[in-house]
Design a protein around this motif. Structure first.
Motif, PDB file in Angstrom:
ATOM      1  N   PRO A 122     -22.127   7.005 -22.519  1.00  0.00           N
ATOM      2  CA  PRO A 122     -21.848   7.299 -21.108  1.00  0.00           C
ATOM      3  C   PRO A 122     -20.348   7.354 -20.775  1.00  0.00           C
ATOM      4  CG  PRO A 122     -23.661   5.749 -21.280  1.00  0.00           C
ATOM      5  CD  PRO A 122     -23.107   5.903 -22.664  1.00  0.00           C
ATOM      6  N   VAL A 123     -19.575   6.436 -21.323  1.00  0.00           N
ATOM      7  CA  VAL A 123     -18.142   6.430 -20.972  1.00  0.00           C
ATOM      8  C   VAL A 123     -17.420   7.621 -21.625  1.00  0.00           C
ATOM      9  CG1 VAL A 123     -17.143   4.878 -22.743  1.00  0.00           C
ATOM     10  CG2 VAL A 123     -16.258   4.827 -20.394  1.00  0.00           C
ATOM     11  N   VAL A 146     -18.849  10.596 -21.864  1.00  0.00           N
ATOM     12  CA  VAL A 146     -19.190  11.693 -20.953  1.00  0.00           C
ATOM     13  C   VAL A 146     -18.273  11.638 -19.727  1.00  0.00           C
ATOM     14  CG1 VAL A 146     -20.995  12.690 -19.471  1.00  0.00           C
ATOM     15  CG2 VAL A 146     -21.592  11.782 -21.730  1.00  0.00           C
ATOM     16  N   ARG A 147     -18.054  10.426 -19.238  1.00  0.00           N
ATOM     17  CA  ARG A 147     -17.187  10.270 -18.061  1.00  0.00           C
ATOM     18  C   ARG A 147     -15.747  10.677 -18.359  1.00  0.00           C
ATOM     19  NH1 ARG A 147     -16.635   7.770 -12.849  1.00  0.00           N
ATOM     20  NH2 ARG A 147     -14.975   6.233 -12.755  1.00  0.00           N
ATOM     21  N   ASP A 153     -14.637  10.874  -4.303  1.00  0.00           N
ATOM     22  CA  ASP A 153     -14.602   9.507  -3.788  1.00  0.00           C
ATOM     23  C   ASP A 153     -16.043   9.117  -3.464  1.00  0.00           C
ATOM     24  OD1 ASP A 153     -14.602   7.304  -2.093  1.00  0.00           O
ATOM     25  OD2 ASP A 153     -12.864   7.980  -0.924  1.00  0.00           O
ATOM     26  N   LEU A 190     -18.159  16.139  -0.968  1.00  0.00           N
ATOM     27  CA  LEU A 190     -18.678  16.679  -2.224  1.00  0.00           C
ATOM     28  C   LEU A 190     -18.399  18.174  -2.320  1.00  0.00           C
ATOM     29  CD1 LEU A 190     -22.179  15.010  -2.758  1.00  0.00           C
ATOM     30  CD2 LEU A 190     -20.120  14.731  -4.127  1.00  0.00           C
ATOM     31  N   PHE A 241     -15.960  19.867  -5.112  1.00  0.00           N
ATOM     32  CA  PHE A 241     -16.562  20.702  -6.157  1.00  0.00           C
ATOM     33  C   PHE A 241     -16.377  22.199  -5.903  1.00  0.00           C
ATOM     34  CE2 PHE A 241     -18.483  16.643  -7.199  1.00  0.00           C
ATOM     35  CZ  PHE A 241     -18.549  16.674  -8.578  1.00  0.00           C
ATOM     36  N   ALA A 299     -25.935  13.667 -14.441  1.00  0.00           N
ATOM     37  CA  ALA A 299     -25.257  12.849 -15.462  1.00  0.00           C
ATOM     38  C   ALA A 299     -25.361  11.370 -15.123  1.00  0.00           C
ATOM     39  CB  ALA A 299     -23.793  13.257 -15.594  1.00  0.00           C
ATOM     40  N   HIS A 300     -25.607  11.059 -13.854  1.00  0.00           N
ATOM     41  CA  HIS A 300     -25.729   9.651 -13.469  1.00  0.00           C
ATOM     42  C   HIS A 300     -27.042   9.017 -13.933  1.00  0.00           C
ATOM     43  CE1 HIS A 300     -22.311   9.519 -10.245  1.00  0.00           C
ATOM     44  NE2 HIS A 300     -21.876   9.534 -11.494  1.00  0.00           N
ATOM     45  N   ARG A 330     -23.374   3.224 -16.097  1.00  0.00           N
ATOM     46  CA  ARG A 330     -23.446   2.275 -14.993  1.00  0.00           C
ATOM     47  C   ARG A 330     -22.096   2.169 -14.298  1.00  0.00           C
ATOM     48  NH1 ARG A 330     -24.801  -2.864 -15.392  1.00  0.00           N
ATOM     49  NH2 ARG A 330     -26.404  -2.584 -16.991  1.00  0.00           N
ATOM     50  N   HIS A 367     -19.133  -0.432 -12.925  1.00  0.00           N
ATOM     51  CA  HIS A 367     -18.558  -1.719 -13.323  1.00  0.00           C
ATOM     52  C   HIS A 367     -17.679  -2.238 -12.191  1.00  0.00           C
ATOM     53  CE1 HIS A 367     -19.247   0.709 -16.956  1.00  0.00           C
ATOM     54  NE2 HIS A 367     -19.461  -0.428 -17.615  1.00  0.00           N
ATOM     55  N   ARG A 377     -14.022  -1.835 -12.570  1.00  0.00           N
ATOM     56  CA  ARG A 377     -13.483  -0.473 -12.705  1.00  0.00           C
ATOM     57  C   ARG A 377     -13.493   0.228 -11.352  1.00  0.00           C
ATOM     58  NH1 ARG A 377     -16.058   1.199 -18.641  1.00  0.00           N
ATOM     59  NH2 ARG A 377     -14.991  -0.491 -19.762  1.00  0.00           N
ATOM     60  N   SER A 378     -14.689   0.547 -10.859  1.00  0.00           N
ATOM     61  CA  SER A 378     -14.798   1.253  -9.575  1.00  0.00           C
ATOM     62  C   SER A 378     -15.042   0.305  -8.415  1.00  0.00           C
ATOM     63  CB  SER A 378     -15.959   2.244  -9.641  1.00  0.00           C
ATOM     64  OG  SER A 378     -17.169   1.546  -9.902  1.00  0.00           O
ATOM     65  N   TRP A 398     -27.947   3.561 -12.631  1.00  0.00           N
ATOM     66  CA  TRP A 398     -28.754   4.412 -11.761  1.00  0.00           C
ATOM     67  C   TRP A 398     -30.213   4.471 -12.220  1.00  0.00           C
ATOM     68  CZ3 TRP A 398     -23.690   5.445 -13.019  1.00  0.00           C
ATOM     69  CH2 TRP A 398     -22.810   5.744 -11.984  1.00  0.00           C
ATOM     70  N   LEU A 418     -24.826   5.534  -5.263  1.00  0.00           N
ATOM     71  CA  LEU A 418     -23.578   5.577  -4.496  1.00  0.00           C
ATOM     72  C   LEU A 418     -23.837   6.365  -3.204  1.00  0.00           C
ATOM     73  CD1 LEU A 418     -21.381   6.721  -7.512  1.00  0.00           C
ATOM     74  CD2 LEU A 418     -21.278   4.448  -6.445  1.00  0.00           C
ATOM     75  N   LEU A 466     -17.962  23.304 -16.746  1.00  0.00           N
ATOM     76  CA  LEU A 466     -17.038  22.228 -16.364  1.00  0.00           C
ATOM     77  C   LEU A 466     -15.986  21.999 -17.457  1.00  0.00           C
ATOM     78  CD1 LEU A 466     -16.343  19.658 -14.540  1.00  0.00           C
ATOM     79  CD2 LEU A 466     -17.960  18.395 -15.979  1.00  0.00           C
TER      80      LEU A 466
HETATM   81 FE1  DDH Z   1     -19.854   9.712 -12.054  1.00  0.00          FE
HETATM   82  N1  DDH Z   1     -19.322   7.817 -11.487  1.00  0.00           N
HETATM   83  N2  DDH Z   1     -19.384  10.405 -10.217  1.00  0.00           N
HETATM   84  N3  DDH Z   1     -20.242  11.599 -12.683  1.00  0.00           N
HETATM   85  N4  DDH Z   1     -20.195   8.992 -13.904  1.00  0.00           N
HETATM   86  C1  DDH Z   1     -19.376   6.688 -12.243  1.00  0.00           C
HETATM   87  C2  DDH Z   1     -19.867   6.587 -13.521  1.00  0.00           C
HETATM   88  C3  DDH Z   1     -20.266   7.679 -14.281  1.00  0.00           C
HETATM   89  C4  DDH Z   1     -18.945   9.658  -9.164  1.00  0.00           C
HETATM   90  C5  DDH Z   1     -18.582   8.325  -9.183  1.00  0.00           C
HETATM   91  C6  DDH Z   1     -18.798   7.486 -10.263  1.00  0.00           C
HETATM   92  C7  DDH Z   1     -20.193  12.715 -11.916  1.00  0.00           C
HETATM   93  C8  DDH Z   1     -20.051  12.738 -10.527  1.00  0.00           C
HETATM   94  C9  DDH Z   1     -19.651  11.660  -9.765  1.00  0.00           C
HETATM   95  C10 DDH Z   1     -20.626   9.758 -14.974  1.00  0.00           C
HETATM   96  C11 DDH Z   1     -20.665  11.133 -15.050  1.00  0.00           C
HETATM   97  C12 DDH Z   1     -20.467  11.990 -13.978  1.00  0.00           C
HETATM   98  C13 DDH Z   1     -18.880   5.590 -11.484  1.00  0.00           C
HETATM   99  C14 DDH Z   1     -18.771   4.148 -11.983  1.00  0.00           C
HETATM  100  C15 DDH Z   1     -18.533   6.067 -10.257  1.00  0.00           C
HETATM  101  C16 DDH Z   1     -17.971   5.284  -9.095  1.00  0.00           C
HETATM  102  C17 DDH Z   1     -17.481   3.944 -12.783  1.00  0.00           C
HETATM  103  C18 DDH Z   1     -17.373   2.533 -13.310  1.00  0.00           C
HETATM  104  O1  DDH Z   1     -17.349   1.610 -12.482  1.00  0.00           O
HETATM  105  O2  DDH Z   1     -17.322   2.359 -14.545  1.00  0.00           O
HETATM  106  C19 DDH Z   1     -18.931  10.479  -7.966  1.00  0.00           C
HETATM  107  C20 DDH Z   1     -18.479  10.020  -6.611  1.00  0.00           C
HETATM  108  C21 DDH Z   1     -19.402  11.708  -8.335  1.00  0.00           C
HETATM  109  C22 DDH Z   1     -19.647  12.864  -7.444  1.00  0.00           C
HETATM  110  O3  DDH Z   1     -19.130  12.855  -6.272  1.00  0.00           O
HETATM  111  C23 DDH Z   1     -20.466  13.830  -7.703  1.00  0.00           C
HETATM  112  C24 DDH Z   1     -20.333  13.894 -12.733  1.00  0.00           C
HETATM  113  C25 DDH Z   1     -20.275  15.326 -12.199  1.00  0.00           C
HETATM  114  C26 DDH Z   1     -20.495  13.449 -14.028  1.00  0.00           C
HETATM  115  C27 DDH Z   1     -20.661  14.249 -15.284  1.00  0.00           C
HETATM  116  O4  DDH Z   1     -20.536  13.740 -16.348  1.00  0.00           O
HETATM  117  C28 DDH Z   1     -20.979  15.685 -15.250  1.00  0.00           C
HETATM  118  C29 DDH Z   1     -21.027   8.878 -16.054  1.00  0.00           C
HETATM  119  C30 DDH Z   1     -21.615   9.315 -17.405  1.00  0.00           C
HETATM  120  C31 DDH Z   1     -20.801   7.563 -15.620  1.00  0.00           C
HETATM  121  C32 DDH Z   1     -21.079   6.269 -16.372  1.00  0.00           C
HETATM  122  C33 DDH Z   1     -19.827   5.745 -17.023  1.00  0.00           C
HETATM  123  C34 DDH Z   1     -20.044   4.420 -17.744  1.00  0.00           C
HETATM  124  O5  DDH Z   1     -19.035   3.842 -18.144  1.00  0.00           O
HETATM  125  O6  DDH Z   1     -21.175   3.981 -17.919  1.00  0.00           O
END
Ligand code: DDH
Length: 285
Positions: free
Chosen positions: A40-41, A43-44, A142, A150, A154, A170-171, A175, A177, A180-181, A187, A229, A266
Protein backbone atom coordinates in the motif's frame (compact mmCIF):
# COMPACT_ATOMS: atom_id res chain seq x y z
CA UNK A 1 24.65 -9.33 -20.33
CA UNK A 2 23.68 -5.73 -20.92
CA UNK A 3 22.48 -4.29 -24.18
CA UNK A 4 24.51 -1.29 -25.27
CA UNK A 5 23.68 1.10 -28.07
CA UNK A 6 26.20 3.87 -28.72
CA UNK A 7 27.64 3.32 -25.26
CA UNK A 8 24.29 3.92 -23.59
CA UNK A 9 22.54 1.07 -21.80
CA UNK A 10 19.12 0.59 -23.38
CA UNK A 11 17.15 -1.80 -21.20
CA UNK A 12 14.60 -4.12 -22.74
CA UNK A 13 11.37 -5.38 -21.23
CA UNK A 14 13.15 -8.36 -19.67
CA UNK A 15 15.34 -5.98 -17.66
CA UNK A 16 12.31 -4.14 -16.29
CA UNK A 17 10.73 -7.51 -15.48
CA UNK A 18 13.84 -8.23 -13.38
CA UNK A 19 13.21 -5.02 -11.45
CA UNK A 20 9.56 -6.05 -11.03
CA UNK A 21 10.59 -9.49 -9.76
CA UNK A 22 13.01 -7.97 -7.25
CA UNK A 23 10.28 -5.71 -5.85
CA UNK A 24 7.89 -8.69 -5.65
CA UNK A 25 10.56 -10.68 -3.81
CA UNK A 26 11.22 -7.86 -1.31
CA UNK A 27 7.47 -7.51 -0.69
CA UNK A 28 7.40 -11.15 0.42
CA UNK A 29 10.61 -10.87 2.47
CA UNK A 30 9.50 -7.77 4.37
CA UNK A 31 6.06 -8.95 5.44
CA UNK A 32 6.47 -7.60 8.97
CA UNK A 33 5.60 -4.01 8.03
CA UNK A 34 2.20 -2.49 8.92
CA UNK A 35 -0.62 -4.90 7.92
CA UNK A 36 1.95 -7.32 6.51
CA UNK A 37 2.96 -5.54 3.32
CA UNK A 38 4.81 -2.53 1.95
CA UNK A 39 2.44 -2.75 -1.04
CA UNK A 40 0.00 0.00 0.00
CA UNK A 41 2.70 2.55 0.84
CA UNK A 42 4.42 1.84 -2.51
CA UNK A 43 1.14 2.58 -4.29
CA UNK A 44 0.82 5.81 -2.33
CA UNK A 45 4.38 6.83 -3.27
CA UNK A 46 3.66 6.35 -6.99
CA UNK A 47 0.38 8.24 -6.67
CA UNK A 48 1.89 11.20 -4.78
CA UNK A 49 4.77 11.41 -7.24
CA UNK A 50 2.27 11.53 -10.14
CA UNK A 51 -0.63 13.46 -8.62
CA UNK A 52 1.24 16.78 -8.52
CA UNK A 53 0.61 17.20 -12.24
CA UNK A 54 -0.88 20.44 -13.49
CA UNK A 55 -2.21 20.07 -17.04
CA UNK A 56 -2.22 23.81 -17.67
CA UNK A 57 1.43 24.54 -16.88
CA UNK A 58 2.52 20.98 -17.64
CA UNK A 59 4.48 20.90 -14.38
CA UNK A 60 4.69 18.16 -11.76
CA UNK A 61 3.89 14.50 -12.36
CA UNK A 62 6.01 11.40 -11.99
CA UNK A 63 8.78 12.66 -14.27
CA UNK A 64 11.56 13.98 -12.05
CA UNK A 65 11.07 12.10 -8.77
CA UNK A 66 11.47 15.45 -7.04
CA UNK A 67 10.01 14.08 -3.80
CA UNK A 68 13.59 12.98 -3.07
CA UNK A 69 14.31 16.60 -2.11
CA UNK A 70 13.34 18.33 1.15
CA UNK A 71 10.83 20.92 -0.04
CA UNK A 72 8.57 18.30 -1.67
CA UNK A 73 9.53 15.35 0.55
CA UNK A 74 8.56 17.46 3.56
CA UNK A 75 5.11 18.45 2.26
CA UNK A 76 2.53 17.34 4.81
CA UNK A 77 0.80 15.08 2.26
CA UNK A 78 4.03 13.12 1.80
CA UNK A 79 4.54 12.29 5.48
CA UNK A 80 5.58 8.66 5.89
CA UNK A 81 6.53 8.07 2.26
CA UNK A 82 10.21 7.78 3.21
CA UNK A 83 9.26 4.21 4.21
CA UNK A 84 8.45 3.45 0.56
CA UNK A 85 11.52 5.27 -0.78
CA UNK A 86 13.82 3.47 1.71
CA UNK A 87 12.24 0.12 0.78
CA UNK A 88 13.23 0.75 -2.85
CA UNK A 89 16.85 1.76 -2.12
CA UNK A 90 18.29 -1.77 -2.51
CA UNK A 91 16.41 -2.10 -5.82
CA UNK A 92 17.98 1.11 -7.12
CA UNK A 93 21.41 -0.20 -5.97
CA UNK A 94 20.94 -3.49 -7.81
CA UNK A 95 19.61 -1.83 -10.99
CA UNK A 96 21.40 1.55 -11.08
CA UNK A 97 20.38 2.13 -14.72
CA UNK A 98 16.71 2.71 -13.82
CA UNK A 99 15.73 6.27 -12.90
CA UNK A 100 14.04 6.87 -9.55
CA UNK A 101 11.00 8.22 -11.36
CA UNK A 102 10.63 5.08 -13.50
CA UNK A 103 11.34 2.93 -10.43
CA UNK A 104 8.66 4.56 -8.26
CA UNK A 105 5.90 4.12 -10.84
CA UNK A 106 7.07 0.58 -11.71
CA UNK A 107 6.94 -0.21 -7.97
CA UNK A 108 3.37 1.11 -7.85
CA UNK A 109 2.45 -1.21 -10.71
CA UNK A 110 4.23 -4.16 -9.05
CA UNK A 111 2.53 -3.50 -5.71
CA UNK A 112 -0.95 -3.34 -7.30
CA UNK A 113 -0.40 -6.53 -9.29
CA UNK A 114 1.18 -8.40 -6.35
CA UNK A 115 -1.82 -7.42 -4.19
CA UNK A 116 -4.06 -9.28 -6.69
CA UNK A 117 -5.01 -6.18 -8.63
CA UNK A 118 -5.33 -5.91 -12.41
CA UNK A 119 -2.36 -5.70 -14.76
CA UNK A 120 -1.26 -2.11 -15.30
CA UNK A 121 0.49 -1.49 -18.63
CA UNK A 122 3.63 0.60 -18.09
CA UNK A 123 6.35 2.24 -20.14
CA UNK A 124 9.75 3.68 -19.22
CA UNK A 125 11.01 7.13 -20.11
CA UNK A 126 10.99 9.25 -16.97
CA UNK A 127 14.10 11.23 -16.09
CA UNK A 128 15.16 12.34 -12.65
CA UNK A 129 15.31 16.11 -12.31
CA UNK A 130 16.89 18.45 -9.81
CA UNK A 131 15.44 20.27 -6.82
CA UNK A 132 14.35 23.26 -8.92
CA UNK A 133 11.54 21.08 -10.36
CA UNK A 134 9.91 20.49 -6.95
CA UNK A 135 6.22 21.35 -7.07
CA UNK A 136 4.62 23.85 -4.68
CA UNK A 137 2.78 22.44 -1.65
CA UNK A 138 -0.98 21.97 -1.93
CA UNK A 139 -1.31 20.07 -5.22
CA UNK A 140 -2.46 16.81 -3.60
CA UNK A 141 -5.98 16.43 -2.18
CA UNK A 142 -6.91 17.54 1.33
CA UNK A 143 -8.84 14.72 3.03
CA UNK A 144 -10.91 17.10 5.17
CA UNK A 145 -12.63 18.57 2.09
CA UNK A 146 -15.44 17.44 -0.23
CA UNK A 147 -16.78 17.30 -3.82
CA UNK A 148 -15.78 20.78 -4.93
CA UNK A 149 -12.20 20.31 -3.81
CA UNK A 150 -11.98 16.82 -5.32
CA UNK A 151 -13.05 18.17 -8.71
CA UNK A 152 -10.69 21.14 -8.47
CA UNK A 153 -7.69 18.94 -7.67
CA UNK A 154 -8.39 16.09 -10.09
CA UNK A 155 -9.67 18.22 -12.99
CA UNK A 156 -6.35 20.06 -12.75
CA UNK A 157 -4.61 16.74 -13.47
CA UNK A 158 -7.06 16.06 -16.31
CA UNK A 159 -9.42 13.55 -14.67
CA UNK A 160 -13.24 13.47 -14.89
CA UNK A 161 -15.82 12.25 -12.33
CA UNK A 162 -15.65 8.60 -13.41
CA UNK A 163 -11.86 8.64 -13.19
CA UNK A 164 -11.91 10.27 -9.75
CA UNK A 165 -14.14 7.50 -8.43
CA UNK A 166 -12.12 4.72 -10.11
CA UNK A 167 -8.85 6.09 -8.67
CA UNK A 168 -10.36 6.32 -5.19
CA UNK A 169 -10.84 2.53 -5.13
CA UNK A 170 -7.12 2.38 -4.23
CA UNK A 171 -8.33 3.00 -0.69
CA UNK A 172 -9.28 -0.68 -0.55
CA UNK A 173 -5.55 -0.81 0.27
CA UNK A 174 -3.61 0.32 3.29
CA UNK A 175 -4.55 2.48 6.19
CA UNK A 176 -4.27 5.91 7.77
CA UNK A 177 -1.58 6.50 10.39
CA UNK A 178 -2.03 9.05 13.17
CA UNK A 179 1.67 9.96 13.01
CA UNK A 180 1.46 10.64 9.25
CA UNK A 181 -1.87 12.17 8.22
CA UNK A 182 -3.46 12.35 11.68
CA UNK A 183 -6.29 10.05 10.52
CA UNK A 184 -6.57 6.49 11.79
CA UNK A 185 -7.43 3.04 10.48
CA UNK A 186 -8.02 1.01 7.32
CA UNK A 187 -10.88 1.36 4.82
CA UNK A 188 -11.46 -2.37 4.34
CA UNK A 189 -10.98 -5.70 6.12
CA UNK A 190 -8.37 -6.83 3.56
CA UNK A 191 -5.97 -3.87 3.24
CA UNK A 192 -3.30 -5.85 1.38
CA UNK A 193 -5.59 -7.22 -1.38
CA UNK A 194 -7.10 -5.03 -4.07
CA UNK A 195 -10.86 -5.59 -4.34
CA UNK A 196 -13.95 -3.44 -4.93
CA UNK A 197 -14.73 -3.64 -1.20
CA UNK A 198 -14.15 0.10 -0.77
CA UNK A 199 -17.24 0.78 -2.92
CA UNK A 200 -19.26 -2.02 -1.36
CA UNK A 201 -18.56 -0.73 2.12
CA UNK A 202 -19.39 2.85 1.12
CA UNK A 203 -22.77 1.66 -0.21
CA UNK A 204 -23.66 -1.02 2.34
CA UNK A 205 -22.32 0.08 5.72
CA UNK A 206 -23.73 2.77 7.95
CA UNK A 207 -21.11 5.44 8.58
CA UNK A 208 -21.01 7.86 11.50
CA UNK A 209 -18.60 10.47 12.80
CA UNK A 210 -15.88 8.89 14.90
CA UNK A 211 -15.87 10.31 18.42
CA UNK A 212 -12.28 11.14 19.16
CA UNK A 213 -9.79 13.98 19.52
CA UNK A 214 -8.40 13.52 16.01
CA UNK A 215 -9.49 15.11 12.73
CA UNK A 216 -13.05 14.61 11.48
CA UNK A 217 -13.39 11.09 10.04
CA UNK A 218 -16.06 8.41 9.78
CA UNK A 219 -16.30 4.89 11.21
CA UNK A 220 -18.57 1.97 10.33
CA UNK A 221 -21.35 1.72 12.89
CA UNK A 222 -21.35 -2.09 13.07
CA UNK A 223 -17.68 -2.85 13.86
CA UNK A 224 -16.12 0.59 14.45
CA UNK A 225 -12.92 -0.83 12.98
CA UNK A 226 -13.05 0.72 9.49
CA UNK A 227 -12.78 4.32 8.41
CA UNK A 228 -13.72 6.78 5.69
CA UNK A 229 -12.28 10.24 5.12
CA UNK A 230 -14.56 13.22 4.39
CA UNK A 231 -13.31 13.02 0.77
CA UNK A 232 -14.34 9.34 0.63
CA UNK A 233 -17.84 10.12 1.93
CA UNK A 234 -18.14 12.88 -0.68
CA UNK A 235 -18.28 10.12 -3.30
CA UNK A 236 -21.71 9.01 -2.04
CA UNK A 237 -22.99 12.52 -1.24
CA UNK A 238 -22.57 13.63 -4.83
CA UNK A 239 -25.05 12.20 -7.38
CA UNK A 240 -22.62 11.95 -10.25
CA UNK A 241 -19.83 10.38 -8.16
CA UNK A 242 -22.32 8.02 -6.52
CA UNK A 243 -23.45 6.53 -9.83
CA UNK A 244 -19.90 5.23 -10.35
CA UNK A 245 -19.57 4.02 -6.76
CA UNK A 246 -22.74 1.96 -7.35
CA UNK A 247 -21.37 0.58 -10.60
CA UNK A 248 -18.03 -0.49 -9.11
CA UNK A 249 -19.67 -1.92 -5.97
CA UNK A 250 -21.70 -4.25 -8.20
CA UNK A 251 -19.03 -5.13 -10.72
CA UNK A 252 -15.44 -5.90 -9.73
CA UNK A 253 -14.45 -6.56 -13.37
CA UNK A 254 -15.63 -3.10 -14.38
CA UNK A 255 -13.67 -1.62 -11.47
CA UNK A 256 -10.49 -3.52 -12.39
CA UNK A 257 -10.74 -2.48 -16.04
CA UNK A 258 -11.30 1.20 -15.26
CA UNK A 259 -8.75 1.18 -12.43
CA UNK A 260 -6.08 -0.24 -14.72
CA UNK A 261 -6.75 2.44 -17.36
CA UNK A 262 -6.86 5.35 -14.95
CA UNK A 263 -3.77 4.32 -12.95
CA UNK A 264 -1.85 3.89 -16.21
CA UNK A 265 -2.91 7.42 -17.14
CA UNK A 266 -2.02 8.79 -13.68
CA UNK A 267 1.50 7.34 -13.75
CA UNK A 268 2.11 8.82 -17.22
CA UNK A 269 0.97 12.40 -16.54
CA UNK A 270 3.49 14.92 -17.83
CA UNK A 271 6.05 12.39 -19.04
CA UNK A 272 7.66 13.09 -22.43
CA UNK A 273 7.79 9.47 -23.58
CA UNK A 274 9.85 8.47 -26.58
CA UNK A 275 8.01 5.18 -26.98
CA UNK A 276 4.34 4.49 -27.66
CA UNK A 277 4.77 0.88 -26.66
CA UNK A 278 3.79 -0.30 -23.21
CA UNK A 279 4.86 -3.46 -21.43
CA UNK A 280 2.86 -5.67 -19.11
CA UNK A 281 4.65 -7.40 -16.27
CA UNK A 282 4.21 -11.01 -15.33
CA UNK A 283 3.04 -11.27 -11.69
CA UNK A 284 4.90 -13.61 -9.35
CA UNK A 285 3.40 -17.07 -8.75
FE1 DDH B 1 -5.09 8.10 -0.52
N1 DDH B 1 -4.81 8.60 1.45
N2 DDH B 1 -6.11 9.82 -0.82
N3 DDH B 1 -5.22 7.65 -2.49
N4 DDH B 1 -3.97 6.46 -0.19
C1 DDH B 1 -4.16 7.87 2.40
C2 DDH B 1 -3.63 6.62 2.24
C3 DDH B 1 -3.56 5.96 1.02
C4 DDH B 1 -6.40 10.76 0.12
C5 DDH B 1 -5.92 10.81 1.42
C6 DDH B 1 -5.21 9.78 2.02
C7 DDH B 1 -5.88 8.38 -3.42
C8 DDH B 1 -6.73 9.46 -3.16
C9 DDH B 1 -6.79 10.13 -1.95
C10 DDH B 1 -3.67 5.51 -1.15
C11 DDH B 1 -3.85 5.63 -2.51
C12 DDH B 1 -4.56 6.64 -3.14
C13 DDH B 1 -4.16 8.60 3.63
C14 DDH B 1 -3.52 8.12 4.93
C15 DDH B 1 -4.82 9.77 3.41
C16 DDH B 1 -5.08 10.87 4.41
C17 DDH B 1 -2.02 8.43 4.95
C18 DDH B 1 -1.37 7.93 6.23
O1 DDH B 1 -1.78 8.40 7.30
O2 DDH B 1 -0.47 7.07 6.14
C19 DDH B 1 -7.32 11.73 -0.43
C20 DDH B 1 -7.85 12.93 0.29
C21 DDH B 1 -7.60 11.31 -1.71
C22 DDH B 1 -8.55 11.93 -2.65
O3 DDH B 1 -8.98 13.12 -2.41
C23 DDH B 1 -9.11 11.32 -3.64
C24 DDH B 1 -5.60 7.88 -4.74
C25 DDH B 1 -6.14 8.50 -6.03
C26 DDH B 1 -4.77 6.79 -4.57
C27 DDH B 1 -4.16 5.90 -5.61
O4 DDH B 1 -3.27 5.17 -5.33
C28 DDH B 1 -4.62 5.91 -7.01
C29 DDH B 1 -3.09 4.35 -0.51
C30 DDH B 1 -2.65 3.05 -1.21
C31 DDH B 1 -3.02 4.63 0.86
C32 DDH B 1 -2.51 3.72 1.98
C33 DDH B 1 -1.09 4.06 2.34
C34 DDH B 1 -0.56 3.22 3.49
O5 DDH B 1 0.52 3.56 3.97
O6 DDH B 1 -1.19 2.24 3.90
Amino acid sequence: EQVKAAGVFTPKQEYYQKVYDKIAQLLVEHDNYDDGSYGPVLVRLAWHASGTYDAETKTGGSNGATMRFPPEGDHGANAGLHAARDFLDPVKKEFPWITYSDLWTLAGVAAIQEMQGPKIPWRPGRNDRDVSYCTPDGRLPDASKEQKHLRAIFNRMGFNDQEIVALSGAHALGRCHTDRSGFSGPWTFSPTTLTNDYYKLLMEEKWAYKKWDGPKQFEDVSTKSLMMLPTDMALIKDKSFKSYVEKYAKDNDAFFKDFSNVVMKLFELGVPFETEERMTFKPSE
